[in-house]
Design a protein around this motif. Structure first.
Motif, PDB file in Angstrom:
ATOM      1  N   LYS A 194       0.835  -1.190   0.000  1.00 13.74           N
ATOM      2  CA  LYS A 194       0.000   0.000   0.000  1.00 13.74           C
ATOM      3  C   LYS A 194       0.876   1.248   0.000  1.00 13.74           C
ATOM      4  N   PRO A 195       0.544   2.218  -0.855  1.00 11.79           N
ATOM      5  CA  PRO A 195       1.337   3.457  -0.869  1.00 11.79           C
ATOM      6  C   PRO A 195       1.136   4.235   0.427  1.00 11.79           C
ATOM      7  N   ALA A 196       2.231   4.779   0.964  1.00 11.99           N
ATOM      8  CA  ALA A 196       2.137   5.530   2.210  1.00 11.99           C
ATOM      9  C   ALA A 196       3.366   6.398   2.387  1.00 11.99           C
ATOM     10  N   ASP A 197       3.191   7.489   3.115  1.00 12.23           N
ATOM     11  CA  ASP A 197       4.317   8.292   3.560  1.00 12.23           C
ATOM     12  C   ASP A 197       4.719   7.813   4.950  1.00 12.23           C
ATOM     13  N   PHE A 198       6.002   7.923   5.262  1.00  8.09           N
ATOM     14  CA  PHE A 198       6.450   7.508   6.586  1.00  8.09           C
ATOM     15  C   PHE A 198       7.694   8.285   6.993  1.00  8.09           C
ATOM     16  N   HIS A 199       7.809   8.524   8.282  1.00  2.68           N
ATOM     17  CA  HIS A 199       9.023   9.092   8.845  1.00  2.68           C
ATOM     18  C   HIS A 199       9.952   7.937   9.198  1.00  2.68           C
ATOM     19  N   GLY A 200      11.187   7.991   8.730  1.00  2.00           N
ATOM     20  CA  GLY A 200      12.078   6.862   8.926  1.00  2.00           C
ATOM     21  C   GLY A 200      13.478   7.254   9.347  1.00  2.00           C
ATOM     22  N   ILE A 201      14.069   6.407  10.190  1.00  3.27           N
ATOM     23  CA  ILE A 201      15.479   6.487  10.537  1.00  3.27           C
ATOM     24  C   ILE A 201      16.146   5.246   9.963  1.00  3.27           C
TER      25      ILE A 201
ATOM     26  N   LEU B  55      19.981  -3.089  -2.963  1.00  2.00           N
ATOM     27  CA  LEU B  55      20.232  -3.066  -1.530  1.00  2.00           C
ATOM     28  C   LEU B  55      18.962  -3.383  -0.767  1.00  2.00           C
ATOM     29  N   LEU B  56      19.137  -4.059   0.355  1.00  3.45           N
ATOM     30  CA  LEU B  56      18.080  -4.154   1.350  1.00  3.45           C
ATOM     31  C   LEU B  56      18.362  -3.098   2.407  1.00  3.45           C
ATOM     32  N   ILE B  57      17.358  -2.313   2.722  1.00  2.00           N
ATOM     33  CA  ILE B  57      17.524  -1.211   3.667  1.00  2.00           C
ATOM     34  C   ILE B  57      16.463  -1.318   4.744  1.00  2.00           C
ATOM     35  N   LYS B  58      16.905  -1.291   5.986  1.00  2.00           N
ATOM     36  CA  LYS B  58      15.957  -1.379   7.089  1.00  2.00           C
ATOM     37  C   LYS B  58      15.788  -0.012   7.736  1.00  2.00           C
ATOM     38  N   PHE B  59      14.536   0.383   7.878  1.00  2.00           N
ATOM     39  CA  PHE B  59      14.189   1.627   8.535  1.00  2.00           C
ATOM     40  C   PHE B  59      13.400   1.337   9.806  1.00  2.00           C
ATOM     41  N   LEU B  60      13.623   2.166  10.810  1.00  2.03           N
ATOM     42  CA  LEU B  60      12.655   2.272  11.892  1.00  2.03           C
ATOM     43  C   LEU B  60      11.735   3.416  11.504  1.00  2.03           C
ATOM     44  N   THR B  61      10.482   3.098  11.227  1.00  3.30           N
ATOM     45  CA  THR B  61       9.520   4.129  10.857  1.00  3.30           C
ATOM     46  C   THR B  61       8.660   4.474  12.063  1.00  3.30           C
ATOM     47  N   ARG B  62       8.229   5.699  12.115  1.00  5.34           N
ATOM     48  CA  ARG B  62       7.389   6.113  13.249  1.00  5.34           C
ATOM     49  C   ARG B  62       5.984   5.535  13.141  1.00  5.34           C
TER      50      ARG B  62
ATOM     51  N   SER C  80      20.819   8.493   7.913  1.00  4.29           N
ATOM     52  CA  SER C  80      19.834   9.362   7.274  1.00  4.29           C
ATOM     53  C   SER C  80      18.504   9.241   8.009  1.00  4.29           C
ATOM     54  N   TYR C  81      17.740  10.319   7.986  1.00  3.89           N
ATOM     55  CA  TYR C  81      16.372  10.262   8.495  1.00  3.89           C
ATOM     56  C   TYR C  81      15.547  11.333   7.788  1.00  3.89           C
ATOM     57  N   GLY C  82      14.249  11.099   7.713  1.00  9.00           N
ATOM     58  CA  GLY C  82      13.402  12.077   7.062  1.00  9.00           C
ATOM     59  C   GLY C  82      12.025  11.522   6.746  1.00  9.00           C
ATOM     60  N   LEU C  83      11.352  12.199   5.821  1.00  8.26           N
ATOM     61  CA  LEU C  83      10.020  11.802   5.379  1.00  8.26           C
ATOM     62  C   LEU C  83      10.144  11.152   4.006  1.00  8.26           C
TER      63      LEU C  83
ATOM     64  N   LYS D   6       6.966   5.619  20.175  1.00 10.25           N
ATOM     65  CA  LYS D   6       7.751   6.097  21.321  1.00 10.25           C
ATOM     66  C   LYS D   6       9.230   5.744  21.159  1.00 10.25           C
ATOM     67  N   ILE D   7       9.508   4.541  20.658  1.00  9.56           N
ATOM     68  CA  ILE D   7      10.884   4.130  20.437  1.00  9.56           C
ATOM     69  C   ILE D   7      11.504   4.962  19.318  1.00  9.56           C
ATOM     70  N   TYR D   8      10.741   5.245  18.287  1.00  8.63           N
ATOM     71  CA  TYR D   8      11.226   6.107  17.204  1.00  8.63           C
ATOM     72  C   TYR D   8      11.626   7.470  17.757  1.00  8.63           C
ATOM     73  N   ASP D   9      10.740   8.062  18.552  1.00 10.12           N
ATOM     74  CA  ASP D   9      11.028   9.381  19.118  1.00 10.12           C
ATOM     75  C   ASP D   9      12.235   9.334  20.047  1.00 10.12           C
ATOM     76  N   GLN D  10      12.328   8.269  20.843  1.00  8.87           N
ATOM     77  CA  GLN D  10      13.454   8.135  21.758  1.00  8.87           C
ATOM     78  C   GLN D  10      14.765   7.997  20.993  1.00  8.87           C
ATOM     79  N   LEU D  11      14.773   7.174  19.943  1.00  6.26           N
ATOM     80  CA  LEU D  11      15.975   7.006  19.142  1.00  6.26           C
ATOM     81  C   LEU D  11      16.358   8.313  18.464  1.00  6.26           C
TER      82      LEU D  11
END
Length: 253
Positions: free
Chosen positions: A5-12, A24-31, A58-61, A115-120
């Motif tokens: 499903k298409p979606a926007d996400f905040h990711g670290i 590449l395989l890339i793993k993000f922690l998304t909010r 990197s992090y962003g939207l 919460k973990i996203y914000d803490q990180l």
């Protein structure tokens, strides 16, 4: 098979891994969606258009096609920032990578972790801005114990619940023992009270309110020793990034 499903996400960005010759395989922690693995086609090509978006730290939207229980896909990014201080310093880099590795090991994929996203995010910004990276790492290590199924009692004596006497840490009792009950565990860790103080502080400190913590070198070494012991004996995980820090000599006892 679940449909993407298409979606926007905040990711670290947590890490990248080679996948074939060009991808590449890339793993993000998304909010919004927790930890997600993305397949990025052609990411290793010299002129890949989103190269800046997949650099370490990197992090962003971002925008993409997200799938539950499978590989997702990144389509674009709308806002992007890098932790330049972490990227430029091998020690900060190592500690930040270790913290992200612990978070990756502690939580399942595809579970929202705002919460973990914000803490990180706060923790990485503190390291990036020059806050002592070992102290930030110790705070994460202590607070992540519960996610690993280990939840020491840092509040009071595990036997009598007194709070007004000197403490020591007991692995057998899963937390603190007051001086009146040290005889109950001959294998208690024999920690000094400064180390106990900081362990208790780290278990509850709010990173958003952290401005300064002064910890002496001897106490840092003691904290490193006891946290290593808890992770070795009670948690049983050691990411490769931790071994790299050990090799740098920053965790020497």
């Amino acid at each position: 098979m679940a449909k993407a499903k298409p979606a926007d996400f905040h990711g670290i960005l947590l890490y990248t891994k080679d996948y074939g010759e060009r991808d590449l395989l890339i793993k993000f922690l998304t909010r919004e969606f927790g930890k997600k693995m993305f397949l990025v086609h052609g990411a290793k090509r010299p002129k890949f258009r989103m190269r800046a978006a997949i650099l370490p730290f990197s992090y962003g939207l971002y925008s993409g096609d997200l799938k539950e229980g499978g590989l997702s896909y990144i389509n674009n990014y709308k806002d992007l920032t890098h932790f330049k201080g972490i990227s430029a310093d091998i020690t900060k880099n190592a500690y930040a990578t270790y913290v992200m590795s612990l978070i990756d090991l502690a939580y399942p994929d595809d579970a929202p972790l705002p919460k973990i996203y914000d803490q990180l995010m706060i923790g990485l910004k503190l390291i990036d801005d020059g806050f002592d990276e070992q102290i930030i790492t110790n705070i994460f290590e202590v607070q992540l114990l519960a996610a690993f199924g280990v939840a020491p009692n840092w509040v009071d004596c595990a036997i009598c619940h007194r709070r007004d006497l000197p403490f020591d840490y007991s692995e057998s009792y899963g937390g603190l023992l007051c001086q009146n009950h040290w005889n109950k565990d001959p294998y208690r860790l024999h920690l000094d009270q400064k180390t106990i103080y900081f362990l208790r502080l780290f278990s509850v400190v709010d990173l958003t309110k952290l401005h300064a913590i002064k910890v002496g070198d001897a106490t840092k070494k003691s904290l490193r020793r006891v946290i290593d012991q808890i992770y070795s004996r009670s948690v049983g995980v050691q990411p490769k990034s931790k071994r790299f820090i050990d090799q740098l000599g920053n965790f020497k006892i």
